[in-house]
Design an enzyme around this catalytic site. Structure first.
Site, PDB file in Angstrom:
ATOM      1  N   LYS A 113       0.819  -1.213   0.000  1.00 52.07           N
ATOM      2  CA  LYS A 113       0.000   0.000   0.000  1.00 52.07           C
ATOM      3  C   LYS A 113       0.855   1.267   0.000  1.00 52.07           C
ATOM      4  CE  LYS A 113      -4.277  -2.052   1.268  1.00 52.07           C
ATOM      5  NZ  LYS A 113      -3.766  -3.458   1.263  1.00 52.07           N
TER       6      LYS A 113
HETATM    7  C1  LIG Z   1      -4.319  -4.506   0.509  1.00 50.04           C
HETATM    8  C2  LIG Z   1      -3.507  -5.742   0.364  1.00 50.04           C
HETATM    9  C3  LIG Z   1      -3.831  -6.743  -0.586  1.00 50.04           C
HETATM   10  C4  LIG Z   1      -5.032  -6.637  -1.497  1.00 50.04           C
HETATM   11  O1  LIG Z   1      -4.849  -5.683  -2.509  1.00 50.04           O
HETATM   12  P1  LIG Z   1      -6.106  -5.139  -3.350  1.00 50.04           P
HETATM   13  O2  LIG Z   1      -5.578  -4.034  -4.177  1.00 50.04           O
HETATM   14  O3  LIG Z   1      -7.100  -4.672  -2.309  1.00 50.04           O
HETATM   15  O4  LIG Z   1      -6.620  -6.283  -4.143  1.00 50.04           O
HETATM   16  C5  LIG Z   1      -3.013  -7.860  -0.662  1.00 50.04           C
HETATM   17  N1  LIG Z   1      -1.948  -8.013   0.167  1.00 50.04           N
HETATM   18  C6  LIG Z   1      -1.612  -7.082   1.086  1.00 50.04           C
HETATM   19  C7  LIG Z   1      -0.452  -7.329   1.977  1.00 50.04           C
HETATM   20  C8  LIG Z   1      -2.372  -5.921   1.220  1.00 50.04           C
HETATM   21  O5  LIG Z   1      -2.030  -5.006   2.158  1.00 50.04           O
END
Ligand SMILES: *Cc1c(COP(=O)(O)O)cnc(C)c1O
Length: 500
Positions: A113
Site C-alpha cells: 500500500k
Molecule cells: C491490501 C492488500 C492486498 C489486497 O490488494 P487489493 O488491491 O485490495 O486487491 C493484498 N496483500 C496485502 C499485503 C495488502 O495489504
C-alpha cells in the site's frame, strides 16, 4: 485526459478533480475516457531509466492537467531511497526460470500500500490547489491493519493536511498496533475504538455523512477526505510497477521485447490486479492475469461463473488484507468489459447493494475469462507454500504472497502454461512474522516469544535484514495510548482539530 463516472458517462472531469473528489456524486468510480498507450519502443526506453522516471512517463499520460515540475515533485517526494531502503523501489527477484517475484513491500510500512499511499498525499494537495480549494484537508481512516499505517506514513508532515486513524482495539496484529501507536508527525492522531473493525468503520462513516458536522468543519476552513483505495490517485501509481518489472526483465535479458508474461496478484479489493489490467490495456505484453484469493473466494467464483455473490460466510484468515467480500474496484473492470455501459453498471451495483448479488451477461463473462484466471486456497495450503518455497529456494514469502504463489502453481498444473510470470509480493514476511515462523518451524517455536524475538529469528532464518521501520519499533515511545467508545469518535476528531 478526461475522466467519467462508471455510473454516468455524460459528465467530464479533470484528473485533479477526480483525485480531490475520490468518489463520483452518483456513487460510481472515476475512470479515464480513453486508455493511453505505451509503444514497444517506449517500453524498451523505460529499461534504461530510474523508477522515478518510469513513474513520470506513466503518470504523465493520465494526469494531464499536472505540469511536469508538479508531477516530478510528487514522484520525488514519494519514492526516495530513504523511504524504500532500495534504489530500485520495486525490485524483481528471480525465484526460478519462470517465476519472478515483484517485491512491492520495500516502503516504510512493509506492505504494497506504500506504493500508492506515499504519493497520494502529494497528488491530493496538488489537486486541491489546482481546483482552487484553500481549505485544509482532514483525512479520516478506519483501518483493519495495513491501510491505516500506510496512510499515516504517507500524510505525516504533508503541509495542508491532517490525518486521524481509528483502529479496532482488538482487531489488529501486535506489530500493526505498535506501528500506529508510535506514529510520529505533527499533523497525525491515532485512537483505538472499543469494538471490531465494523464499529470503527461505521463510526467514521457517521462522521462523513453528518451534514451539521461538515458545516462546522467548513466554518473552520477544514474539509474531510478519505484515502480510500477506490481513489484514482491510488490506482494510477500502481500501474507503474508492472511496466517497471517488465523493463527490469528486459534489462536482465529474461525476456525479449514484446514477449508476453503472466501476472499473478494476491487480491482483496481488486485494486492491484486492476492496475495490471490497465497496464495490459496500455500495451504491456500480457498473456494471463491470475487473480489469487484466500478462503474468501468470491472473486474466484465470479471469474469462473459470472455470478458475484457476497452472501456467504466470512473467513478470518492468516492473509487478513485479503479478507474481503466486496471488491469495490471490480466495478471499473465491469465498466470496461461491458463496452462502457453505465446503465448496466448502475443496475448491477444496485443489485449488489440490495441483494448482495449480481450476474453479468455471457459476452462480458467470456471477455473476462479470456484474460483472467482465478483460484483460491485455504490457510493450510498457504502455510505449506511458505515452507515449500523456503525449502526449494531459500526465499521467504509472507502469507499474502504465498496465496499468489500457490494459485500460480495451481494455474500451471491446470494449464501447462510456460510463459514467464510475475508474482506480485504484497507484504514483507517480517510484517506477518508470527504466521511465517509457524509455517517454517511449527507452533512450539513461537510460544512465549515477543515480536522482536520473532523478528530476529526470522532475520536469521531468511538471511534478510529486518526492515529498519519494524526493528525501530522496539525503542520508539508510545505516543497514542487512548481508546474511545464508538459514540465518542466525533469528539475525538474535534479535540484533535481543536474545533467545537
Ligand atoms: C491490501 C492488500 C492486498 C489486497 O490488494 P487489493 O488491491 O485490495 O486487491 C493484498 N496483500 C496485502 C499485503 C495488502 O495489504
Amino acid at each position: 485526459m478526461q475522466y467519467q463516472s462508471t455510473r454516468n458517462k455524460s459528465m467530464r472531469f479533470s484528473s485533479s478533480q477526480v483525485i480531490k473528489q475520490g468518489l463520483a456524486q452518483d456513487g460510481g468510480l472515476f475512470v479515464p475516457v480513453s486508455q493511453p498507450s505505451v509503444t514497444l519502443a517506449e517500453l524498451a526506453d523505460m529499461s534504461k531509466v530510474s523508477y522515478n522516471e518510469r513513474a513520470y512517463r506513466i503518470l504523465s499520460k493520465f494526469l494531464t492537467d499536472f505540469t511536469e515540475p508538479e508531477l516530478r515533485e510528487c514522484i520525488n517526494n514519494a519514492y526516495t531511497k530513504e523511504k524504500f531502503e532500495t534504489e530500485a523501489v520495486a525490485p524483481v527477484y528471480k525465484l526460478n526460470e519462470d517465476t519472478f517475484i515483484l517485491e512491492l513491500w520495500h516502503g516504510p510500512t512493509c506492505a504494497f500500500k506504500d506504493m500508492a499511499l506515499q504519493i497520494l498525499p502529494h497528488l491530493l494537495t496538488q489537486s486541491a490547489k489546482k481546483t482552487g480549494e484553500n481549505k485544509e484537508i482532514v483525512i479520516l481512516v478506519a483501518t483493519s491493519g495495513d491501510t491505516g499505517k500506510a496512510a499515516l506514513e504517507g500524510f505525516k508532515d504533508v503541509a495542508g493536511t491532517r490525518i486521524m486513524v481509528f483502529y479496532p482495539e482488538n482487531g489488529v496484529s501486535e506489530i500493526q498496533k505498535l506501528q500506529m501507536i508510535t506514529q510520529e508527525g505533527n499533523n497525525v492522531h491515532v485512537a483505538a475504538v472499543a469494538g471490531n473493525f465494523d464499529d470503527a468503520q461505521n463510526g467514521v462513516k457517521a462522521i462523513f455523512t453528518d451534514t451539521a458536522y461538515k458545516a462546522l468543519l467548513e466554518s473552520n476552513n477544514l474539509m474531510l477526505s478519505s484515502a480510500n483505495s477506490i481513489n484514482w490517485g491510488r490506482l494510477v501509481p500502481q500501474i507503474v510497477y508492472y511496466f517497471s518489472a517488465y523493463a527490469d526483465m528486459l534489462n536482465s535479458k529474461e525476456i525479449e521485447l514484446g514477449q508476453a508474461i503472466n501476472i499473478v496478484v494476491p487480491t482483496g479489493n481488486f485494486g492491484n490486479i486492476l492496475a495490471a489490467y490497465y497496464a495490459y490495456k496500455m500495451g504491456l505484453p500480457v498473456h494471463k492475469l491470475v487473480c489469487a484469493s484466500n478462503e474468501n473466494n468470491v472473486l474466484t467464483e465470479f471469474i469462473k461463473t459470472g455470478v458475484y455473490d457476497r452472501n456467504r460466510k466470512f473467513f478470518t484468515t492468516i492473509s487478513p488484507s485479503m479478507d474481503i467480500l466486496i471488491s469495490s474496484n471490480l466495478e471499473r473492470l465491469l465498466f470496461d468489459v461491458s463496452g462502457e455501459d453505465d446503465e448496466l453498471i448502475t443496475k448491477l451495483m444496485k443489485n449488489l447493494a440490495e441483494n448482495g448479488r449480481y450476474e453479468i451477461p455471457s459476452e462480458m463473462k467470456e471477455k473476462i475469462s479470456g484474460l483472467f484466471w482465478a483460484g483460491s486456497c485455504d490457510d493450510a495450503s498457504t502455510m505449506k507454500t511458505i515452507k515449500d518455497t523456503y525449502e526449494a529456494y531459500g526465499y521467504v514469502i509472507d502469507t499474502h504472497t504465498a496465496v499468489g504463489k500457490k494459485i500460480y502453481d495451481d494455474y500451471k498444473d491446470a494449464t501447462g502454461d510456460t510463459h514467464k510470470t510475475i508474482v506480485a509480493s504484497t507484504a514483507s514476511p517480517f510484517k506477518f512474522n508470527q504466521s511465517v515462523i509457524i509455517a517454517l518451524e511449527g507452533h512450539q517455536v513461537v510460544a512465549g516469544k515477543d515480536e522482536f524475538t520473532l523478528l530476529s529469528m526470522l532475520s536469521e532464518k531468511s538471511g534478510m535484514k529486518t526492515p529498519k521501520s519494524l526493528a525501530d519499533l522496539q525503542t520508539k515511545p508510545v505516543i497514542y495510548d487512548m481508546s474511545c467508545k464508538k459514540e465518542q469518535m466525533q469528539q475525538v476528531v474535534s479535540d484533535f482539530l481543536k474545533i467545537e
